[in-house]
Motif scaffolding. Structure first.
Motif, PDB file in Angstrom:
ATOM      1  N   GLY A  74       0.819  -1.207   0.000  1.00 54.45           N
ATOM      2  CA  GLY A  74       0.000   0.000   0.000  1.00 54.45           C
ATOM      3  C   GLY A  74       0.852   1.256   0.000  1.00 54.45           C
ATOM      4  N   ILE A  75       1.889   1.277   0.823  1.00 55.33           N
ATOM      5  CA  ILE A  75       2.787   2.440   0.855  1.00 55.33           C
ATOM      6  C   ILE A  75       3.503   2.588  -0.485  1.00 55.33           C
ATOM      7  CG2 ILE A  75       4.892   3.336   1.938  1.00 55.33           C
ATOM      8  CD1 ILE A  75       3.858   2.117   4.569  1.00 55.33           C
ATOM      9  N   PHE A  76       3.923   1.437  -1.062  1.00 47.99           N
ATOM     10  CA  PHE A  76       4.580   1.489  -2.375  1.00 47.99           C
ATOM     11  C   PHE A  76       3.654   2.086  -3.426  1.00 47.99           C
ATOM     12  CE2 PHE A  76       5.047  -0.617  -6.507  1.00 47.99           C
ATOM     13  CZ  PHE A  76       6.285  -0.104  -6.887  1.00 47.99           C
ATOM     14  N   PHE A  77       2.397   1.644  -3.483  1.00 48.55           N
ATOM     15  CA  PHE A  77       1.475   2.157  -4.489  1.00 48.55           C
ATOM     16  C   PHE A  77       1.145   3.626  -4.249  1.00 48.55           C
ATOM     17  CE2 PHE A  77       0.411  -2.324  -5.460  1.00 48.55           C
ATOM     18  CZ  PHE A  77       0.609  -2.264  -6.825  1.00 48.55           C
ATOM     19  N   ILE A  78       1.074   4.046  -2.994  1.00 48.62           N
ATOM     20  CA  ILE A  78       0.829   5.467  -2.717  1.00 48.62           C
ATOM     21  C   ILE A  78       2.007   6.305  -3.206  1.00 48.62           C
ATOM     22  CG2 ILE A  78       0.630   7.177  -0.868  1.00 48.62           C
ATOM     23  CD1 ILE A  78      -1.073   5.126   0.661  1.00 48.62           C
ATOM     24  N   LEU A  79       3.226   5.887  -2.886  1.00 49.76           N
ATOM     25  CA  LEU A  79       4.402   6.638  -3.347  1.00 49.76           C
ATOM     26  C   LEU A  79       4.529   6.608  -4.867  1.00 49.76           C
ATOM     27  CD1 LEU A  79       7.034   5.636  -0.644  1.00 49.76           C
ATOM     28  CD2 LEU A  79       5.765   7.782  -0.852  1.00 49.76           C
ATOM     29  N   PHE A  80       4.243   5.473  -5.474  1.00 49.60           N
ATOM     30  CA  PHE A  80       4.307   5.366  -6.927  1.00 49.60           C
ATOM     31  C   PHE A  80       3.227   6.224  -7.578  1.00 49.60           C
ATOM     32  CE2 PHE A  80       4.145   2.722 -10.914  1.00 49.60           C
ATOM     33  CZ  PHE A  80       5.425   3.045 -11.332  1.00 49.60           C
ATOM     34  N   GLY A  81       2.049   6.283  -6.976  1.00 47.86           N
ATOM     35  CA  GLY A  81       0.986   7.144  -7.495  1.00 47.86           C
ATOM     36  C   GLY A  81       1.338   8.619  -7.382  1.00 47.86           C
ATOM     37  N   ILE A  82       2.046   8.990  -6.307  1.00 46.36           N
ATOM     38  CA  ILE A  82       2.484  10.386  -6.169  1.00 46.36           C
ATOM     39  C   ILE A  82       3.550  10.703  -7.219  1.00 46.36           C
ATOM     40  CG2 ILE A  82       3.714  11.986  -4.641  1.00 46.36           C
ATOM     41  CD1 ILE A  82       2.232  10.662  -2.305  1.00 46.36           C
ATOM     42  N   LEU A  83       4.483   9.757  -7.450  1.00 38.75           N
ATOM     43  CA  LEU A  83       5.527   9.981  -8.456  1.00 38.75           C
ATOM     44  C   LEU A  83       4.946  10.109  -9.865  1.00 38.75           C
ATOM     45  CD1 LEU A  83       8.395   7.607  -7.310  1.00 38.75           C
ATOM     46  CD2 LEU A  83       8.381  10.088  -7.315  1.00 38.75           C
ATOM     47  N   LEU A  84       3.853   9.443 -10.130  1.00 43.00           N
ATOM     48  CA  LEU A  84       3.227   9.532 -11.444  1.00 43.00           C
ATOM     49  C   LEU A  84       2.162  10.631 -11.470  1.00 43.00           C
ATOM     50  CD1 LEU A  84       2.946   5.773 -12.404  1.00 43.00           C
ATOM     51  CD2 LEU A  84       4.554   7.471 -13.254  1.00 43.00           C
ATOM     52  N   TYR A  85       2.470  11.750 -10.835  1.00 46.91           N
ATOM     53  CA  TYR A  85       1.625  12.950 -10.850  1.00 46.91           C
ATOM     54  C   TYR A  85       0.214  12.680 -10.332  1.00 46.91           C
ATOM     55  CZ  TYR A  85       5.442  14.723 -13.638  1.00 46.91           C
ATOM     56  OH  TYR A  85       6.683  15.086 -14.061  1.00 46.91           O
ATOM     57  N   PHE A  86       0.155  12.084  -9.165  1.00 50.49           N
ATOM     58  CA  PHE A  86      -1.093  11.849  -8.454  1.00 50.49           C
ATOM     59  C   PHE A  86      -2.084  11.028  -9.286  1.00 50.49           C
ATOM     60  CE2 PHE A  86       0.765  15.394  -6.224  1.00 50.49           C
ATOM     61  CZ  PHE A  86       0.582  15.019  -4.911  1.00 50.49           C
ATOM     62  N   ASP A  87      -1.626   9.865  -9.730  1.00 51.08           N
ATOM     63  CA  ASP A  87      -2.495   8.943 -10.457  1.00 51.08           C
ATOM     64  C   ASP A  87      -3.554   8.421  -9.496  1.00 51.08           C
ATOM     65  OD1 ASP A  87      -3.432   7.314 -12.534  1.00 51.08           O
ATOM     66  OD2 ASP A  87      -2.240   5.630 -11.807  1.00 51.08           O
ATOM     67  N   SER A  88      -4.806   8.684  -9.806  1.00 50.44           N
ATOM     68  CA  SER A  88      -5.888   8.395  -8.860  1.00 50.44           C
ATOM     69  C   SER A  88      -6.088   6.893  -8.638  1.00 50.44           C
ATOM     70  CB  SER A  88      -7.187   9.035  -9.332  1.00 50.44           C
ATOM     71  OG  SER A  88      -7.564   8.504 -10.578  1.00 50.44           O
ATOM     72  N   VAL A  89      -5.864   6.078  -9.659  1.00 47.60           N
ATOM     73  CA  VAL A  89      -6.067   4.638  -9.503  1.00 47.60           C
ATOM     74  C   VAL A  89      -5.009   4.049  -8.574  1.00 47.60           C
ATOM     75  CG1 VAL A  89      -6.125   2.434 -10.733  1.00 47.60           C
ATOM     76  CG2 VAL A  89      -7.199   4.453 -11.734  1.00 47.60           C
ATOM     77  N   LEU A  90      -3.744   4.420  -8.773  1.00 45.56           N
ATOM     78  CA  LEU A  90      -2.683   3.920  -7.910  1.00 45.56           C
ATOM     79  C   LEU A  90      -2.851   4.414  -6.475  1.00 45.56           C
ATOM     80  CD1 LEU A  90       0.463   4.224 -10.199  1.00 45.56           C
ATOM     81  CD2 LEU A  90      -0.663   2.144  -9.443  1.00 45.56           C
TER      82      LEU A  90
END
Length: 188
Positions: A74-90
């Motif tokens: 979960g933490i990985f997907f949150i950080l990855f979603g932030i890195l990809l410009y706040f991707d809502s699905v991630l």
């Protein structure tokens, strides 16, 4: 020289030992079952060395280990979603995995008692409201609300973390910074 009789001495059969235990002899638990030390102990006509079997501890439950992995993902997907410009699905997937992992680690009752304490209701409302807003595909606003709620919920834990980091790091400037941050009581 007379030796006192042990409650579970070797001259009694296992059935007699169990009967004596069930009768209520004041012992906390029946004797542990015994198992051979290894299969190589049977060689050369010798009897195996018998050791007591270990009882599983409540902290070594596999569900808690699954919870640690789920929280990590979960933490990985949150950080990855932030890195990809706040991707809502991630971000939504990361939020769901993080909360599910937290439930697995500390349990349903303890999770609800942590989040819904009277003095933590403000942080809980911001954190869970941010999760809902991220699920409604407004990731930037949702992450800001979640961040504020996270700091409100865990503000008592930050001095402990900074104290640990200050003692664990051997870098002079960082350890001084962490020790200074440890002295502050509120992050928000």
């Amino acid at each position: 020289c007379a030796h006192p009789r042990l409650p579970f001495s070797s001259h009694r059969s296992p059935r007699a030992q169990k009967r004596r235990f069930l009768r209520g002899n004041g012992l906390p638990h029946p004797p542990l079952p015994r198992e051979p030390l290894s299969s190589g102990d049977w060689g050369n006509g010798q009897h195996p060395i018998l050791l007591p079997k270990a009882h599983p501890t409540p902290t070594s439950l596999p569900i808690a280990e699954i919870g640690v992995g789920t929280t990590g993902f979960g933490i990985f997907f949150i950080l990855f979603g932030i890195l990809l410009y706040f991707d809502s699905v991630l971000l939504a997937f990361g939020n769901l995995l993080f909360l599910t992992g937290l439930l697995f680690i500390i349990g349903l009752r303890k999770t609800f008692s942590f989040f819904f304490q009277r003095h933590k209701l403000k942080g809980t409302s911001f954190f869970l409201g941010g999760v809902v807003i991220v699920l409604l595909r407004w990731p930037l606003l949702g992450m800001f609300l979640e961040t504020y709620g996270f700091f409100s919920l865990f503000k008592g834990f930050f001095p402990v973390v900074f104290g640990f980091l200050g003692n664990a790091s051997n870098i002079p400037y960082l350890s001084a910074l962490f020790r200074r941050l440890q002295g502050t009581r509120s992050m928000v």
